[in-house]
Design a protein around this motif. Structure first.
Motif, PDB file in Angstrom:
ATOM      1  N   ILE A 169       0.840  -1.202   0.000  1.00 24.16           N
ATOM      2  CA  ILE A 169       0.000   0.000   0.000  1.00 24.16           C
ATOM      3  C   ILE A 169       0.875   1.254   0.000  1.00 24.16           C
ATOM      4  CG2 ILE A 169      -1.690   1.325   1.335  1.00 24.16           C
ATOM      5  CD1 ILE A 169      -2.814  -1.099  -0.190  1.00 24.16           C
ATOM      6  N   GLN A 170       1.920   1.261   0.791  1.00 32.13           N
ATOM      7  CA  GLN A 170       2.787   2.442   0.824  1.00 32.13           C
ATOM      8  C   GLN A 170       3.563   2.618  -0.477  1.00 32.13           C
ATOM      9  OE1 GLN A 170       4.878   2.027   4.606  1.00 32.13           O
ATOM     10  NE2 GLN A 170       3.447   3.486   5.508  1.00 32.13           N
ATOM     11  N   GLU A 171       3.874   1.518  -1.145  1.00 31.33           N
ATOM     12  CA  GLU A 171       4.514   1.634  -2.457  1.00 31.33           C
ATOM     13  C   GLU A 171       3.536   2.179  -3.500  1.00 31.33           C
ATOM     14  OE1 GLU A 171       7.962  -1.831  -2.244  1.00 31.33           O
ATOM     15  OE2 GLU A 171       6.048  -2.305  -3.198  1.00 31.33           O
ATOM     16  N   GLN A 172       2.278   1.735  -3.428  1.00 28.63           N
ATOM     17  CA  GLN A 172       1.264   2.215  -4.368  1.00 28.63           C
ATOM     18  C   GLN A 172       0.923   3.684  -4.148  1.00 28.63           C
ATOM     19  OE1 GLN A 172      -1.941  -0.668  -3.648  1.00 28.63           O
ATOM     20  NE2 GLN A 172      -1.801  -1.239  -5.820  1.00 28.63           N
ATOM     21  N   PHE A 173       0.892   4.089  -2.889  1.00 21.95           N
ATOM     22  CA  PHE A 173       0.470   5.441  -2.524  1.00 21.95           C
ATOM     23  C   PHE A 173       1.489   6.061  -1.570  1.00 21.95           C
ATOM     24  CE2 PHE A 173      -3.315   2.761  -3.131  1.00 21.95           C
ATOM     25  CZ  PHE A 173      -3.900   3.401  -4.210  1.00 21.95           C
ATOM     26  N   PRO A 174       2.674   6.430  -2.055  1.00 14.73           N
ATOM     27  CA  PRO A 174       3.741   6.888  -1.164  1.00 14.73           C
ATOM     28  C   PRO A 174       3.416   8.165  -0.383  1.00 14.73           C
ATOM     29  CG  PRO A 174       4.397   7.123  -3.460  1.00 14.73           C
ATOM     30  CD  PRO A 174       3.097   6.400  -3.455  1.00 14.73           C
ATOM     31  N   ALA A 200       0.219   9.084   0.419  1.00 11.83           N
ATOM     32  CA  ALA A 200      -1.200   8.971   0.776  1.00 11.83           C
ATOM     33  C   ALA A 200      -1.453   9.358   2.227  1.00 11.83           C
ATOM     34  CB  ALA A 200      -1.683   7.550   0.547  1.00 11.83           C
ATOM     35  N   PRO A 201      -2.629   9.926   2.478  1.00 11.61           N
ATOM     36  CA  PRO A 201      -3.017  10.187   3.865  1.00 11.61           C
ATOM     37  C   PRO A 201      -3.323   8.866   4.585  1.00 11.61           C
ATOM     38  CG  PRO A 201      -4.822  10.724   2.375  1.00 11.61           C
ATOM     39  CD  PRO A 201      -3.637  10.353   1.528  1.00 11.61           C
ATOM     40  N   LEU A 202      -3.251   8.897   5.896  1.00 11.65           N
ATOM     41  CA  LEU A 202      -3.463   7.702   6.708  1.00 11.65           C
ATOM     42  C   LEU A 202      -4.797   7.009   6.422  1.00 11.65           C
ATOM     43  CD1 LEU A 202      -2.395   5.789   8.844  1.00 11.65           C
ATOM     44  CD2 LEU A 202      -3.318   7.333  10.587  1.00 11.65           C
ATOM     45  N   PRO A 203      -5.910   7.743   6.238  1.00 14.83           N
ATOM     46  CA  PRO A 203      -7.165   7.030   5.949  1.00 14.83           C
ATOM     47  C   PRO A 203      -7.096   6.159   4.688  1.00 14.83           C
ATOM     48  CG  PRO A 203      -7.657   9.271   6.616  1.00 14.83           C
ATOM     49  CD  PRO A 203      -6.154   9.184   6.440  1.00 14.83           C
ATOM     50  N   LEU A 204      -6.385   6.606   3.667  1.00 14.06           N
ATOM     51  CA  LEU A 204      -6.259   5.796   2.453  1.00 14.06           C
ATOM     52  C   LEU A 204      -5.378   4.578   2.704  1.00 14.06           C
ATOM     53  CD1 LEU A 204      -6.851   5.259  -0.499  1.00 14.06           C
ATOM     54  CD2 LEU A 204      -4.975   6.815  -1.089  1.00 14.06           C
ATOM     55  N   GLY A 251      -6.666   0.849   2.371  1.00 12.21           N
ATOM     56  CA  GLY A 251      -5.892  -0.074   1.537  1.00 12.21           C
ATOM     57  C   GLY A 251      -5.537  -1.350   2.279  1.00 12.21           C
ATOM     58  N   MET A 252      -5.207  -1.219   3.540  1.00 13.01           N
ATOM     59  CA  MET A 252      -4.912  -2.400   4.368  1.00 13.01           C
ATOM     60  C   MET A 252      -6.151  -3.280   4.485  1.00 13.01           C
ATOM     61  SD  MET A 252      -1.770  -2.617   5.519  1.00 13.01           S
ATOM     62  CE  MET A 252      -1.924  -3.644   6.976  1.00 13.01           C
ATOM     63  N   TYR A 253      -7.285  -2.673   4.809  1.00 14.14           N
ATOM     64  CA  TYR A 253      -8.520  -3.454   4.948  1.00 14.14           C
ATOM     65  C   TYR A 253      -8.906  -4.100   3.623  1.00 14.14           C
ATOM     66  CZ  TYR A 253      -9.021  -1.135   9.474  1.00 14.14           C
ATOM     67  OH  TYR A 253      -8.825  -0.659  10.752  1.00 14.14           O
ATOM     68  N   HIS A 254      -8.690  -3.394   2.525  1.00 16.40           N
ATOM     69  CA  HIS A 254      -8.979  -3.965   1.210  1.00 16.40           C
ATOM     70  C   HIS A 254      -8.166  -5.236   0.993  1.00 16.40           C
ATOM     71  CE1 HIS A 254      -7.869  -4.258  -3.164  1.00 16.40           C
ATOM     72  NE2 HIS A 254      -9.168  -4.465  -3.188  1.00 16.40           N
ATOM     73  N   ARG A 255      -6.896  -5.190   1.348  1.00 17.79           N
ATOM     74  CA  ARG A 255      -6.040  -6.363   1.179  1.00 17.79           C
ATOM     75  C   ARG A 255      -6.430  -7.490   2.128  1.00 17.79           C
ATOM     76  NH1 ARG A 255      -1.647  -6.221  -1.912  1.00 17.79           N
ATOM     77  NH2 ARG A 255      -0.543  -7.694  -0.573  1.00 17.79           N
ATOM     78  N   LEU A 283     -14.374   0.159  -2.669  1.00 17.06           N
ATOM     79  CA  LEU A 283     -14.487   0.446  -1.238  1.00 17.06           C
ATOM     80  C   LEU A 283     -14.452   1.953  -0.977  1.00 17.06           C
ATOM     81  CD1 LEU A 283     -12.232  -2.330   0.334  1.00 17.06           C
ATOM     82  CD2 LEU A 283     -14.725  -2.305   0.078  1.00 17.06           C
ATOM     83  N   ARG A 284     -13.591   2.663  -1.674  1.00 18.70           N
ATOM     84  CA  ARG A 284     -13.505   4.128  -1.499  1.00 18.70           C
ATOM     85  C   ARG A 284     -14.832   4.791  -1.818  1.00 18.70           C
ATOM     86  NH1 ARG A 284      -8.104   6.782  -4.015  1.00 18.70           N
ATOM     87  NH2 ARG A 284      -9.108   8.609  -3.136  1.00 18.70           N
TER      88      ARG A 284
END
Length: 130
Positions: free
Chosen positions: A44-49, A51-55, A59-63, A81-82
């Motif tokens: 998630i951090q690689e996809q959205f370097p 990104a705000p914490l809510p995203l 992303g974690m919950y999505h995975r 989900l968003r």
């Protein structure tokens, strides 16, 4: 249970969303959440370097979501989900994630009831009782 889902045996919790995500004409409420992996956060951090914490959290919950109603795996996207997950549903997923963490936490060994004392009873006796 598919082979892919067998790896999560005992490492999931299922629940029900109060409202659910709308997909293909139906609100999908039942879900199964697996434990988070270190790689989930990395991806998630690689996809959205930036990104705000809510995203990142979403992303974690999505995975972690193995199942959300009858939504096919390929359609269960972060974007879905968003756009479709209510805050009240997100809170249920967050609480379920916390419950899963507690379920998997090592149990603290309680001291045995009536176990041996560390003090010798004769050493605690007063001079008047000896």
């Amino acid at each position: 249970m598919t082979n892919n889902q067998k790896q999560w045996d005992g490492l999931t919790i299922s629940g029900e969303l109060p409202v659910g995500v709308y997909y293909a004409g139906t609100r999908h409420k039942s879900f199964t959440l697996r434990v988070p992996l270190a790689n989930d956060l990395i991806v998630i951090q690689e996809q959205f370097p930036q990104a705000p914490l809510p995203l990142i959290t979403l992303g974690m919950y999505h995975r972690q979501l193995l199942v959300l109603g009858d939504i096919p795996e390929e359609a269960l996207t972060l974007e879905l989900l968003r756009e479709g997950l209510l805050e009240s549903d997100l809170a249920v997923i967050a609480n379920t994630d916390a419950e899963l963490e507690k379920k998997l936490a090592p149990q603290v060994a309680a001291s045995p009831i009536g176990g041996e004392s560390n003090t010798n009873s004769s050493s605690t006796a007063t001079e008047s009782t000896k």
